[in-house]
Structures are given as structure tokens and as C-alpha cells.
Design an enzyme around this catalytic site. Structure first.
Site, mmCIF file in Angstrom:
data_model
loop_
_atom_site.group_PDB
_atom_site.id
_atom_site.type_symbol
_atom_site.label_atom_id
_atom_site.label_comp_id
_atom_site.label_asym_id
_atom_site.label_seq_id
_atom_site.Cartn_x
_atom_site.Cartn_y
_atom_site.Cartn_z
ATOM 1 N N GLU A 298 21.880 -0.385 -1.435
ATOM 2 C CA GLU A 298 20.895 0.561 -1.977
ATOM 3 C C GLU A 298 19.554 0.194 -1.345
ATOM 4 O OE1 GLU A 298 19.045 2.127 -6.238
ATOM 5 O OE2 GLU A 298 20.175 0.264 -6.212
ATOM 6 N N HIS B 97 25.935 3.103 -4.788
ATOM 7 C CA HIS B 97 24.971 3.575 -3.771
ATOM 8 C C HIS B 97 25.558 3.406 -2.369
ATOM 9 C CE1 HIS B 97 22.043 4.130 -6.957
ATOM 10 N NE2 HIS B 97 22.252 2.880 -7.341
ATOM 11 N N ASP C 219 22.226 8.138 -12.149
ATOM 12 C CA ASP C 219 21.767 6.744 -12.143
ATOM 13 C C ASP C 219 20.943 6.394 -13.389
ATOM 14 O OD1 ASP C 219 21.353 4.139 -11.341
ATOM 15 O OD2 ASP C 219 20.026 4.621 -9.688
ATOM 16 N N HIS D 177 28.232 6.780 -12.030
ATOM 17 C CA HIS D 177 27.171 5.772 -11.879
ATOM 18 C C HIS D 177 25.949 6.184 -12.695
ATOM 19 C CE1 HIS D 177 25.304 2.443 -9.398
ATOM 20 N NE2 HIS D 177 24.270 2.951 -10.070
ATOM 21 N N HIS E 67 26.669 -2.890 -7.134
ATOM 22 C CA HIS E 67 25.493 -2.270 -6.516
ATOM 23 C C HIS E 67 25.268 -2.955 -5.165
ATOM 24 C CE1 HIS E 67 24.540 -0.824 -10.566
ATOM 25 N NE2 HIS E 67 23.521 -0.133 -10.080
ATOM 26 N N HIS F 161 23.347 4.416 -15.986
ATOM 27 C CA HIS F 161 23.022 3.251 -16.825
ATOM 28 C C HIS F 161 22.649 3.693 -18.238
ATOM 29 C CE1 HIS F 161 22.811 0.236 -13.502
ATOM 30 N NE2 HIS F 161 22.609 1.326 -12.783
#
Length: 360
Positions: A217, A238, A296, A16, A214, A18
Site C-alpha cells: 500500500e 491493497h 477500507d 477489506h 496489508h 475496518h
């Protein structure tokens, strides 16, 4: 001076992270200068002051940080390919053996995208070509940095009109680095109210595309239930608030659902409290849930995998054996084809000096 040993210095798997939140600050400055785009800063240190989250805020505040630097990267072919290549250089330095990196092709484009993001003028870089450029960068990075990488294309909760095209791009580039679809963004925008996402995920199911979402979270456990029941998610990005619904949590434990946990991120986005000794990870650990650790958005959170592993070691008493299991979980829950997944697991077992499980 006493040497500080890393929390876990063996090969890792990261699921995970980005792409557009993992860019070298120097690269942002280079393309801003090249393209004559004004940034709020002229040096690496100043830029990081503007875009790094130093204390807990809301997910909305965090997402606003992208406005400061994405105009320098989006819409430029050289920039898009370069950030993918440099991404693997950075992951390899952190001991990552395999990574799945996610991004929205539309947020890096300036053509055939409505609205055009980041206040850009219309250009000629389409979402389709963005995917091709990222693939090129990843393949060259794999070759040069001895790391394996695959990508996940993101739908965005506030842009349901893009979602079907995202799935079409997943289909077109399936296993040409692309292995799955994701849904990211503000969890208050329930996908049930935005049928574009449901339609896109239904198409993904029909075509055999892997799916992560997602959920849980910043949002409640109900968003996780929606991700699993309506969008047919195979992994949860998450998912901390899942434990607030004991019935759902038990169901997902029984299903061996994989949770992509990002401890430092969860603190800075306000998803979880500041006391890591009470973090949901401890519940997952106690219940032997299926989860892994990731960074993340390292550009925005100023973290490395060492940050997250150190938190787990210091505040949650993780042992080396538990860290190894976390990475085996990640490899088993990766979206690689079965043959490649077995190869990855065997490499991990070898690195960890473990005997492979009979399942594999």
C-alpha cells in the site's frame, strides 16, 4: 434535474473494511457524552471535520485520526457490540450481500492489554471479550439486516507482542464469525525484524487459519513478497506497488493471488497518485488479475462503495460485466468454508442473472 444512476446497483461483496473506521459519528458522540469523554467536537459536522481526510496525506497522518474518537468507544461493552451491529446496517444499505470486517481486539480493550490503548485507564474489558461482543453484534446484524458477515482479527506491525494472542483468539472463535488473521499498520516495520508476527503466522498456517496481510500500500513490492513468502498470505490488502516488481507480479498472477483494492483510500493515504487514469487497478484489469473493490475506512475517507465504483467507472471505464466479475472474484476469494462460499456464489449468479461456472 437529470437522475444520476449508481455506477453498480447490484449486490456486492466487500472484503477489506475496518470496523473501527466504519463507526457512525452519532454513535461516537453518544458514547463520548455517556462516558464524559472530551472530544475535539460536539456535533456530527465538527467531528467529521476533525477526522475525515479531505486531501492526500501520509498513512501515518491517517492513522493519527483514530486518536480523536477511539477513546469514546474503546473499553465500553455496549459501544463495542453496537458498532458491530450498526456496521452491518450501513453495509446492507450499500447493497452488500457479504462482508468480511477486520479489527484489532486489543485496540478496543482496556484490560489484559499492554500498553492500554488511547490513554484509557485500566478496566475490565479484555481482547477476548471484545471478540465475543463483536460476534454478538454481527450475528444480530445478520439477523436484522439480511446480510452475511464474517470477521478478521488484526495483528499490528508495531505491536508484535500481541500477535500470538490474536491468532489464539482466531482459533478460539474460528467460524464463530472469525475466519482469518490480518497484519496491519506501518509497512516500514518489516515483519522479519519483528519475529512475533512470523511466529503468529506460522501458528496460523499450522492451524489452518486463513491469512491476509496489508502490503504494497504505502510500502514497496518487497513487503508484498515478504507477506507471501514469509507470512504465507493468501490475500493481499491493497498491493498496488506489486506491479513495480514484474517478476513478483507475474508469480502472483499465476498463483491467482487476490488483491483487496480500495481506490479512494489509495488516493487519500498517498499510496497512489491523484490521476485515477494511471491507477494500478488498470494494470490489474488489463492482466485479468484477481481483485475486488472495498471502502477500507469509510468514516475517515467519507466514502461509500458507490464512491469507489464511480471512480472505476468514470476513470477506468469499468463496465457492468466487469463489476460483476469483481464481485465474483471477491466471493471466490472469501474466507468462507467451501459450502458457504458456493452458496454465496450461487446467490450472486442468481442476482446477476448469470449461469454458474462449472467450477462451482
Amino acid at each position: 434535474m437529470e437522475q444520476v444512476l449508481p455506477a453498480f446497483d447490484k449486490p456486492k461483496v466487500e472484503l477489506h473494511i475496518h470496523l473501527d473506521a466504519s463507526i457512525k459519528p452519532e454513535t461516537i458522540l453518544y458514547f463520548a457524552n455517556k462516558r464524559q469523554i472530551k472530544l475535539p467536537a460536539n456535533s456530527r459536522e465538527e467531528l467529521l471535520q476533525h477526522i475525515c481526510c479531505k486531501k492526500p496525506g501520509s498513512l501515518t497522518e491517517f492513522l493519527a485520526k483514530f486518536n480523536h474518537y477511539m477513546p469514546a468507544i474503546a473499553g465500553d461493552r455496549e459501544a463495542v457490540k453496537r458498532i458491530a451491529y450498526e456496521f452491518l446496517e450501513m453495509r446492507a444499505k450499500e447493497g452488500v450481500m457479504y462482508v468480511e470486517v477486520r479489527y484489532s481486539p486489543h485496540l478496543l480493550a482496556n484490560s489484559k492489554v499492554d500498553p492500554i490503548p488511547w490513554g484509557q485507564k485500566s478496566g475490565d474489558l479484555t481482547p477476548d471479550e471484545v471478540v465475543d461482543l463483536v460476534n454478538q453484534g454481527l450475528r444480530e446484524g445478520e439477523r436484522d439486516f439480511n446480510i452475511k458477515a464474517r470477521s478478521i482479527l488484526c495483528c499490528l506491525r508495531h505491536m508484535p507482542s500481541w500477535s500470538l494472542e490474536v491468532v489464539e483468539l482466531c482459533k478460539k472463535y474460528h467460524n464463530d464469525t472469525v475466519v482469518a488473521v490480518d497484519l496491519a499498520g506501518d509497512e516500514a516495520l518489516y515483519s522479519e525484524a519483528y519475529p512475533g508476527h512470523k511466529e503468529a503466522y506460522e501458528e496460523a498456517v499450522v492451524c489452518g487459519l486463513h491469512r491476509t496481510v496489508h502490503a504494497g500500500e504505502a510500502g514497496p513490492a518487497s513487503v508484498v513478497r515478504e507477506a507471501v513468502e514469509i507470512l504465507k498470505a493468501e490475500r493481499i490488502g491493497h498491493g498496488y506497488h506489486t506491479i513495480e516488481d514484474p517478476v513478483l507480479y507475474k508469480e502472483l498472477l499465476e498463483k491467482n493471488m487476490h488483491f483487496e483494492l480500495c481506490p479512494w483510500s489509495s488516493y487519500l493515504t498517498g499510496a497512489c497518485g491523484s490521476d485515477f487514469t494511471k491507477h494500478p487497478t488498470l494494470q490489474f484489469k488489463k492482466d485479468k488479475a484477481n481483485y475486488s473493490f472495498s471502502t477500507d475506512s469509510p468514516l475517515l475517507f467519507d466514502n461509500t462503495l458507490e464512491t469507489d465504483y464511480s471512480i472505476a467507472k468514470k476513470y477506468m471505464s469499468f463496465t457492468e460485466e466487469e463489476f460483476m466479475q469483481v464481485n465474483i472474484n471477491a466471493a471466490q476469494s472469501s474466507f468462507l468454508p467451501e459450502k458457504e462460499k458456493k452458496e454465496l456464489l450461487n446467490k450472486l449468479f442468481q442476482a446477476y442473472e448469470m449461469i454458474p461456472s462449472s467450477e462451482f
